[in-house]
Design a protein around this motif. Structure first.
Motif, PDB file in Angstrom:
ATOM      1  N   ASP A 187       0.840  -1.201   0.000  1.00  0.00           N
ATOM      2  CA  ASP A 187       0.000   0.000   0.000  1.00  0.00           C
ATOM      3  C   ASP A 187       0.876   1.253   0.000  1.00  0.00           C
ATOM      4  O   ASP A 187       2.070   1.195   0.301  1.00  0.00           O
ATOM      5  N   SER A 188       0.262   2.375  -0.329  1.00  0.00           N
ATOM      6  CA  SER A 188       0.975   3.662  -0.346  1.00  0.00           C
ATOM      7  C   SER A 188       2.276   3.558  -1.128  1.00  0.00           C
ATOM      8  O   SER A 188       3.333   3.993  -0.663  1.00  0.00           O
ATOM      9  N   LEU A 189       2.189   2.978  -2.285  1.00  0.00           N
ATOM     10  CA  LEU A 189       3.393   2.743  -3.086  1.00  0.00           C
ATOM     11  C   LEU A 189       4.036   4.052  -3.522  1.00  0.00           C
ATOM     12  O   LEU A 189       3.355   5.041  -3.812  1.00  0.00           O
ATOM     13  N   GLU A 190       5.349   4.024  -3.574  1.00  0.00           N
ATOM     14  CA  GLU A 190       6.168   5.181  -3.928  1.00  0.00           C
ATOM     15  C   GLU A 190       7.034   4.821  -5.132  1.00  0.00           C
ATOM     16  O   GLU A 190       7.324   3.648  -5.359  1.00  0.00           O
ATOM     17  N   PRO A 191       7.456   5.830  -5.890  1.00  0.00           N
ATOM     18  CA  PRO A 191       8.340   5.526  -7.029  1.00  0.00           C
ATOM     19  C   PRO A 191       9.586   4.731  -6.621  1.00  0.00           C
ATOM     20  O   PRO A 191      10.074   3.912  -7.412  1.00  0.00           O
ATOM     21  N   GLU A 192      10.041   4.946  -5.400  1.00  0.00           N
ATOM     22  CA  GLU A 192      11.227   4.222  -4.917  1.00  0.00           C
ATOM     23  C   GLU A 192      10.964   2.733  -4.718  1.00  0.00           C
ATOM     24  O   GLU A 192      11.910   1.964  -4.508  1.00  0.00           O
ATOM     25  N   ASP A 193       9.722   2.319  -4.747  1.00  0.00           N
ATOM     26  CA  ASP A 193       9.388   0.896  -4.631  1.00  0.00           C
ATOM     27  C   ASP A 193       9.501   0.169  -5.967  1.00  0.00           C
ATOM     28  O   ASP A 193       9.348  -1.050  -6.019  1.00  0.00           O
ATOM     29  N   THR A 194       9.761   0.903  -7.035  1.00  0.00           N
ATOM     30  CA  THR A 194       9.900   0.285  -8.352  1.00  0.00           C
ATOM     31  C   THR A 194      11.068  -0.686  -8.353  1.00  0.00           C
ATOM     32  O   THR A 194      12.203  -0.319  -8.008  1.00  0.00           O
ATOM     33  N   ALA A 195      10.791  -1.929  -8.727  1.00  0.00           N
ATOM     34  CA  ALA A 195      11.815  -2.980  -8.696  1.00  0.00           C
ATOM     35  C   ALA A 195      11.208  -4.275  -9.215  1.00  0.00           C
ATOM     36  O   ALA A 195       9.984  -4.374  -9.392  1.00  0.00           O
ATOM     37  N   VAL A 196      12.064  -5.238  -9.424  1.00  0.00           N
ATOM     38  CA  VAL A 196      11.604  -6.611  -9.632  1.00  0.00           C
ATOM     39  C   VAL A 196      11.548  -7.265  -8.252  1.00  0.00           C
ATOM     40  O   VAL A 196      12.517  -7.215  -7.497  1.00  0.00           O
ATOM     41  N   TYR A 197      10.402  -7.839  -7.946  1.00  0.00           N
ATOM     42  CA  TYR A 197      10.181  -8.457  -6.638  1.00  0.00           C
ATOM     43  C   TYR A 197      10.299  -9.970  -6.746  1.00  0.00           C
ATOM     44  O   TYR A 197       9.708 -10.591  -7.654  1.00  0.00           O
ATOM     45  N   TYR A 198      11.043 -10.547  -5.811  1.00  0.00           N
ATOM     46  CA  TYR A 198      11.304 -11.981  -5.788  1.00  0.00           C
ATOM     47  C   TYR A 198      10.831 -12.575  -4.474  1.00  0.00           C
ATOM     48  O   TYR A 198      11.008 -11.969  -3.416  1.00  0.00           O
ATOM     49  N   CYS A 199      10.296 -13.787  -4.532  1.00  0.00           N
ATOM     50  CA  CYS A 199       9.988 -14.520  -3.299  1.00  0.00           C
ATOM     51  C   CYS A 199      11.052 -15.590  -3.101  1.00  0.00           C
ATOM     52  O   CYS A 199      11.644 -16.087  -4.057  1.00  0.00           O
ATOM     53  N   LYS A 200      11.290 -15.892  -1.837  1.00  0.00           N
ATOM     54  CA  LYS A 200      12.296 -16.889  -1.470  1.00  0.00           C
ATOM     55  C   LYS A 200      11.752 -17.814  -0.412  1.00  0.00           C
ATOM     56  O   LYS A 200      11.063 -17.377   0.512  1.00  0.00           O
ATOM     57  N   LEU A 201      12.081 -19.084  -0.542  1.00  0.00           N
ATOM     58  CA  LEU A 201      11.749 -20.091   0.467  1.00  0.00           C
ATOM     59  C   LEU A 201      13.035 -20.753   0.917  1.00  0.00           C
ATOM     60  O   LEU A 201      13.885 -21.087   0.080  1.00  0.00           O
ATOM     61  N   THR A 202      13.190 -20.949   2.216  1.00  0.00           N
ATOM     62  CA  THR A 202      14.340 -21.661   2.769  1.00  0.00           C
ATOM     63  C   THR A 202      13.866 -23.006   3.277  1.00  0.00           C
ATOM     64  O   THR A 202      12.964 -23.070   4.125  1.00  0.00           O
ATOM     65  N   SER A 203      14.454 -24.067   2.738  1.00  0.00           N
ATOM     66  CA  SER A 203      14.005 -25.406   3.067  1.00  0.00           C
ATOM     67  C   SER A 203      14.471 -25.829   4.459  1.00  0.00           C
ATOM     68  O   SER A 203      15.260 -25.152   5.117  1.00  0.00           O
ATOM     69  N   SER A 204      13.996 -26.994   4.876  1.00  0.00           N
ATOM     70  CA  SER A 204      14.405 -27.547   6.165  1.00  0.00           C
ATOM     71  C   SER A 204      15.892 -27.862   6.194  1.00  0.00           C
ATOM     72  O   SER A 204      16.470 -28.001   7.262  1.00  0.00           O
ATOM     73  N   TYR A 205      16.483 -27.990   5.015  1.00  0.00           N
ATOM     74  CA  TYR A 205      17.925 -28.268   4.908  1.00  0.00           C
ATOM     75  C   TYR A 205      18.718 -26.989   4.637  1.00  0.00           C
ATOM     76  O   TYR A 205      19.882 -27.056   4.222  1.00  0.00           O
ATOM     77  N   ASN A 206      18.056 -25.839   4.853  1.00  0.00           N
ATOM     78  CA  ASN A 206      18.702 -24.539   4.708  1.00  0.00           C
ATOM     79  C   ASN A 206      19.129 -24.255   3.272  1.00  0.00           C
ATOM     80  O   ASN A 206      20.133 -23.562   3.034  1.00  0.00           O
ATOM     81  N   VAL A 207      18.375 -24.768   2.323  1.00  0.00           N
ATOM     82  CA  VAL A 207      18.603 -24.468   0.909  1.00  0.00           C
ATOM     83  C   VAL A 207      17.590 -23.408   0.489  1.00  0.00           C
ATOM     84  O   VAL A 207      16.408 -23.512   0.808  1.00  0.00           O
ATOM     85  N   ASP A 208      18.066 -22.392  -0.219  1.00  0.00           N
ATOM     86  CA  ASP A 208      17.193 -21.303  -0.670  1.00  0.00           C
ATOM     87  C   ASP A 208      16.667 -21.571  -2.072  1.00  0.00           C
ATOM     88  O   ASP A 208      17.427 -21.953  -2.973  1.00  0.00           O
ATOM     89  N   TYR A 209      15.380 -21.335  -2.231  1.00  0.00           N
ATOM     90  CA  TYR A 209      14.729 -21.429  -3.540  1.00  0.00           C
ATOM     91  C   TYR A 209      14.117 -20.076  -3.857  1.00  0.00           C
ATOM     92  O   TYR A 209      13.492 -19.452  -2.992  1.00  0.00           O
TER      93      TYR A 209
END
Length: 115
Positions: free
Chosen positions: A82-104
């Protein structure tokens, strides 16, 4: 494990968007998950995280404007912006960290805030 981010787009300053990150191959309810973003010419930065117990944390730049959440039944992570600003312009990525500490990572979704 695969993550698919969606929901980005062009929005005017002050507007809102909700990003989604659909996860397959593992259940998200017991995983650490987060959102990151990368603006042109800048390094990728952390935006928000949610831990298995449900506690959330935010970067100072988005605190009070963004909300991270998850739907365990849909196996999907969200980022309400909400209340988005021009400075929020970016490519947004999601990340999951597995039980074995591997990042996806998901492939990212473009958010552009401009009048």
């Amino acid at each position: 494990v695969q993550l698919q981010a969606s929901g980005g787009g062009l929005v005017h300053p002050g507007g809102s968007l909700r990003l989604s990150c659909a996860v397959s191959g593992t259940r998200i309810g017991t995983k650490y998950m987060g959102w990151f973003r990368q603006a042109p010419g800048k390094e990728r930065e952390w935006v928000a995280r949610i831990v298995p117990g449900g506690t959330t944390q935010y970067a100072d730049s988005v605190k009070g404007r963004f909300t991270i959440s998850r739907d365990n039944a849909k196996n999907t992570l969200y980022l309400r912006m909400d209340s988005l600003e021009p400075e929020d312009t970016a490519v947004y990525y999601c990340k999951l960290t597995s039980s074995y500490n591997v990042d996806y990572w998901g492939k990212g979704t473009q958010v552009t805030v401009s009048s």
